[in-house]
Enzyme design. Structure first.
Site, PDB file in Angstrom:
ATOM      1  N   ARG A 211       0.802  -1.137  -0.080  1.00 12.32           N
ATOM      2  CA  ARG A 211      -0.001  -0.068   0.205  1.00 12.32           C
ATOM      3  C   ARG A 211       1.041   1.106   0.017  1.00 12.32           C
ATOM      4  O   ARG A 211       0.638   2.375  -0.691  1.00 12.32           O
ATOM      5  CB  ARG A 211      -0.986   0.050   1.193  1.00 12.32           C
ATOM      6  CG  ARG A 211      -2.012  -0.845   1.115  1.00 12.32           C
ATOM      7  CD  ARG A 211      -3.153  -0.874   1.955  1.00 12.32           C
ATOM      8  NE  ARG A 211      -2.555  -1.110   3.292  1.00 12.32           N
ATOM      9  CZ  ARG A 211      -2.953  -2.630   3.798  1.00 12.32           C
ATOM     10  NH1 ARG A 211      -3.961  -3.546   3.164  1.00 12.32           N
ATOM     11  NH2 ARG A 211      -2.640  -2.996   4.904  1.00 12.32           N
ATOM     12  N   PHE A 227     -10.492  -5.565  -6.354  1.00  8.55           N
ATOM     13  CA  PHE A 227     -10.655  -6.136  -4.903  1.00  8.55           C
ATOM     14  C   PHE A 227     -10.470  -5.235  -4.048  1.00  8.55           C
ATOM     15  O   PHE A 227      -9.305  -5.525  -3.055  1.00  8.55           O
ATOM     16  CB  PHE A 227      -9.659  -7.486  -5.094  1.00  8.55           C
ATOM     17  CG  PHE A 227      -9.909  -8.531  -6.343  1.00  8.55           C
ATOM     18  CD1 PHE A 227     -10.780  -9.307  -6.234  1.00  8.55           C
ATOM     19  CD2 PHE A 227      -9.178  -8.230  -7.254  1.00  8.55           C
ATOM     20  CE1 PHE A 227     -10.994 -10.329  -7.399  1.00  8.55           C
ATOM     21  CE2 PHE A 227      -9.202  -9.129  -8.424  1.00  8.55           C
ATOM     22  CZ  PHE A 227     -10.106 -10.122  -8.521  1.00  8.55           C
ATOM     23  N   ASP A 249     -15.539  -4.262  -5.526  1.00  5.05           N
ATOM     24  CA  ASP A 249     -15.252  -5.525  -4.705  1.00  5.05           C
ATOM     25  C   ASP A 249     -16.936  -5.880  -4.740  1.00  5.05           C
ATOM     26  O   ASP A 249     -17.757  -5.413  -5.111  1.00  5.05           O
ATOM     27  CB  ASP A 249     -15.114  -5.083  -3.226  1.00  5.05           C
ATOM     28  CG  ASP A 249     -14.644  -6.374  -2.429  1.00  5.05           C
ATOM     29  OD1 ASP A 249     -13.351  -6.512  -2.270  1.00  5.05           O
ATOM     30  OD2 ASP A 249     -15.231  -7.067  -1.999  1.00  5.05           O
ATOM     31  N   ASP A 298      -5.651  -7.211  -6.340  1.00  6.17           N
ATOM     32  CA  ASP A 298      -5.262  -7.677  -5.058  1.00  6.17           C
ATOM     33  C   ASP A 298      -6.509  -8.944  -4.806  1.00  6.17           C
ATOM     34  O   ASP A 298      -7.104  -8.662  -3.663  1.00  6.17           O
ATOM     35  CB  ASP A 298      -5.248  -6.757  -3.995  1.00  6.17           C
ATOM     36  CG  ASP A 298      -4.670  -7.375  -2.859  1.00  6.17           C
ATOM     37  OD1 ASP A 298      -3.859  -8.548  -2.780  1.00  6.17           O
ATOM     38  OD2 ASP A 298      -4.659  -6.825  -1.542  1.00  6.17           O
ATOM     39  N   CYS A 338      -1.801 -14.106  -3.469  1.00 11.44           N
ATOM     40  CA  CYS A 338      -1.456 -14.466  -1.900  1.00 11.44           C
ATOM     41  C   CYS A 338      -1.641 -15.932  -1.883  1.00 11.44           C
ATOM     42  O   CYS A 338      -1.821 -16.313  -0.689  1.00 11.44           O
ATOM     43  CB  CYS A 338      -2.379 -13.546  -1.005  1.00 11.44           C
ATOM     44  SG  CYS A 338      -4.042 -13.992  -1.245  1.00 11.44           S
TER      45      CYS A 338
HETATM   46  N1  SAH Z   1      -6.749  -4.908  -1.244  1.00  8.15           N
HETATM   47  C1  SAH Z   1      -7.358  -5.258  -0.002  1.00  8.15           C
HETATM   48  C2  SAH Z   1      -7.441  -6.869   0.233  1.00  8.15           C
HETATM   49  C3  SAH Z   1      -8.309  -7.422  -0.700  1.00  8.15           C
HETATM   50  S1  SAH Z   1      -8.964  -9.079  -0.092  1.00  8.15           S
HETATM   51  C4  SAH Z   1      -6.741  -4.355   1.198  1.00  8.15           C
HETATM   52  O1  SAH Z   1      -5.610  -3.655   0.942  1.00  8.15           O
HETATM   53  O2  SAH Z   1      -7.318  -4.295   2.239  1.00  8.15           O
HETATM   54  C5  SAH Z   1      -9.771  -9.619  -1.458  1.00  8.15           C
HETATM   55  C6  SAH Z   1     -11.159  -8.925  -1.751  1.00  8.15           C
HETATM   56  O3  SAH Z   1     -11.762  -9.451  -2.818  1.00  8.15           O
HETATM   57  C7  SAH Z   1     -12.259  -9.299  -0.628  1.00  8.15           C
HETATM   58  O4  SAH Z   1     -12.696  -7.999   0.012  1.00  8.15           O
HETATM   59  C8  SAH Z   1     -13.489  -9.843  -1.457  1.00  8.15           C
HETATM   60  O5  SAH Z   1     -14.824  -9.499  -1.117  1.00  8.15           O
HETATM   61  C9  SAH Z   1     -13.169  -9.618  -2.796  1.00  8.15           C
HETATM   62  N2  SAH Z   1     -13.766 -10.376  -3.820  1.00  8.15           N
HETATM   63  C10 SAH Z   1     -13.432 -11.854  -3.951  1.00  8.15           C
HETATM   64  N3  SAH Z   1     -13.696 -12.361  -5.172  1.00  8.15           N
HETATM   65  C11 SAH Z   1     -14.077 -11.348  -5.905  1.00  8.15           C
HETATM   66  C12 SAH Z   1     -14.554 -11.093  -7.118  1.00  8.15           C
HETATM   67  N4  SAH Z   1     -14.780 -12.040  -8.201  1.00  8.15           N
HETATM   68  N5  SAH Z   1     -14.904  -9.888  -7.664  1.00  8.15           N
HETATM   69  C13 SAH Z   1     -14.770  -8.632  -6.686  1.00  8.15           C
HETATM   70  N6  SAH Z   1     -14.459  -8.717  -5.562  1.00  8.15           N
HETATM   71  C14 SAH Z   1     -14.010  -9.970  -5.031  1.00  8.15           C
END
Ligand code: SAH
Length: 394
Positions: A211, A227, A249, A298, A338
């Site tokens: 970040r 995401f 998201d 992410d 991840c």
């Molecule tokens: N970048 C964030 C963490 C991401 S975690 C941070 O820094 O805090 C992954 C996220 O992807 C979750 O919030 C989950 O709700 C979302 N997610 C999972 N599959 C998804 C999809 N197909 N489309 C959109 N969001 C998705």
């Protein structure tokens, strides 16, 4: 003490201090759930001591190596104290600082995760051995953390079922009740963390360095934050001077909190929120001819195990290829995986293939890994699960 005897030759990984023994490597030996066992080679040599998991494919998780005496309460407490000491600098920031205090195998405590959110600790115990040592761990945390307000547990993780442990919810293990939302700070940004219902223990602390890296190169850019969860990268980008951020998201709850976080950081102007599937959203952008100066990808773990890596590879290639095509000249892609089963080398190969298919030339500007409060042992490469590439279009 009960003994677990390994099959001939299966001591090799243990001698290199890999902490897991799979059921297939065990010749004989049985014990209770979470019980400490002595692990011996087929020739009778003591290799170390670990916690027994009768229900799991990972039958033993090592607590100590070599023939020294069996690890007891004092030993486990000392591992916790050492782990907290390694985070001393971050904890000394006081106030609303946040960090991971105990990172499972990376701190010698398989199955134990403890995160610090401005004085509140949220734990997860994901193996039979971790569950067995819960009280010792909590007491040791309380002893090592003078400013501690309370310790809570999130036992709503599915992996507990594989260990024969009950999958529950949120409970208090020590001290007071945290508020519904705990405010933390990171790199000059403020975030509200839902410690009861948020993902993991509430926040993706492991992406702190990434970040910061994104924030540092965001000035003036139109950003697409895929995401987004509760807005982590988006807020870092806005605070770094981004012109605008679209956060996408699938979770309405995550976006609602992202919007509150935007207000908290006085950057709601320029921030927008799209609930939906990133795979579809990127295609929609392509079809509409939209473009961006920076895209963050992410995603959640696409591969839970080595067996799923090929399928996961297709998912990673798909979103990266789509994102690469949406970038303007001079644009930047910050892309992450991840999945522990996905090696950095394979991830980089997938990115190279996506770039080739997108017919675009990218330079690797920076590589990121999980922050240092999520240590990975050299003996346990799976522990280095989070990797990122910051790529610039040429
Ligand atoms: N970048 C964030 C963490 C991401 S975690 C941070 O820094 O805090 C992954 C996220 O992807 C979750 O919030 C989950 O709700 C979302 N997610 C999972 N599959 C998804 C999809 N197909 N489309 C959109 N969001 C998705």
């Amino acid at each position: 003490m009960k003994r677990v005897v390994l099959k001939p030759g299966r001591e090799r990984s243990l001698l290199r201090r890999h902490p897991w023994i799979y059921s297939g490597a065990v010749a004989s030996g049985d014990a209770g759930r979470g019980e400490t066992v002595e692990v011996v080679s087929s020739t009778g040599e003591t290799l170390g001591f670990g916690s027994f998991s009768p229900d799991s494919q990972i039958r033993v998780r090592m607590l100590s190596f070599g023939a020294a005496s069996a690890p007891g309460e004092a030993y486990v407490a000392s591992l916790v104290a050492d782990a907290v000491k390694r985070r001393e600098r971050r904890l000394a920031e006081g106030g609303t600082a946040a960090c991971r205090l105990v990172h499972a195998e990376g701190d010698g405590l398989p199955g134990v995760v403890a995160d610090w959110y401005a004085g509140w600790v949220v734990c997860q115990f994901t193996s039979a051995g971790a569950e067995r040592w819960k009280r010792t761990v909590v007491d040791a945390l309380a002893a090592a953390l003078p400013g501690l307000k309370g310790v809570a547990e999130r036992s709503d993780v599915e992996v507990r079922a594989r260990e024969g442990l009950p999958v529950g919810g949120f409970s208090i293990l020590s001290g007071g009740e945290p508020p519904d939302l705990v405010e933390i700070s990171e790199g000059g940004c403020r975030y509200l963390v839902d410690v009861r219902h948020g993902h993991k223990t509430g926040f993706y602390l492991d992406q702190r360095l990434a970040r910061a890296a994104v924030g540092a190169i965001a000035a003036g850019r139109e950003v697409l934050n895929c995401f987004s969860y509760t807005g982590g990268f988006g807020i870092a980008a806005m605070r770094g001077g981004a012109a605008s951020v679209v956060n996408v998201d699938a979770s309405a709850d995550a976006l609602a909190l992202a919007s509150r976080n935007a207000a908290l950081n006085e950057c709601e102007k320029g921030m927008s929120f799209e609930e939906g599937d990133v795979f579809k959203y990127l295609r929609k952008c392509r079809d509409m001819g939209r473009s961006f100066d920076m895209i963050v990808l992410d995603p959640p773990k696409f591969a839970e195990s080595k067996a799923q890596v090929m399928k996961a590879a297709r998912g990673y290639k798909d979103i990266n290829l789509l994102a690469m095509k949406l970038l303007r000249k001079g644009g930047v892609l910050a892309t992450f995986s991840c999945s522990g089963a996905m090696t950095p080398e394979l991830f980089q190969t997938i990115l190279a293939e996506a770039a080739a298919d997108a017919r675009r030339d990218f330079a690797i500007v920076e590589r990121t890994f999980q922050a240092e409060d999520h240590p990975a042992s050299l003996a346990f490469p799976d522990g280095l699960y989070l990797k990122g590439y910051i790529l610039a279009v040429r």
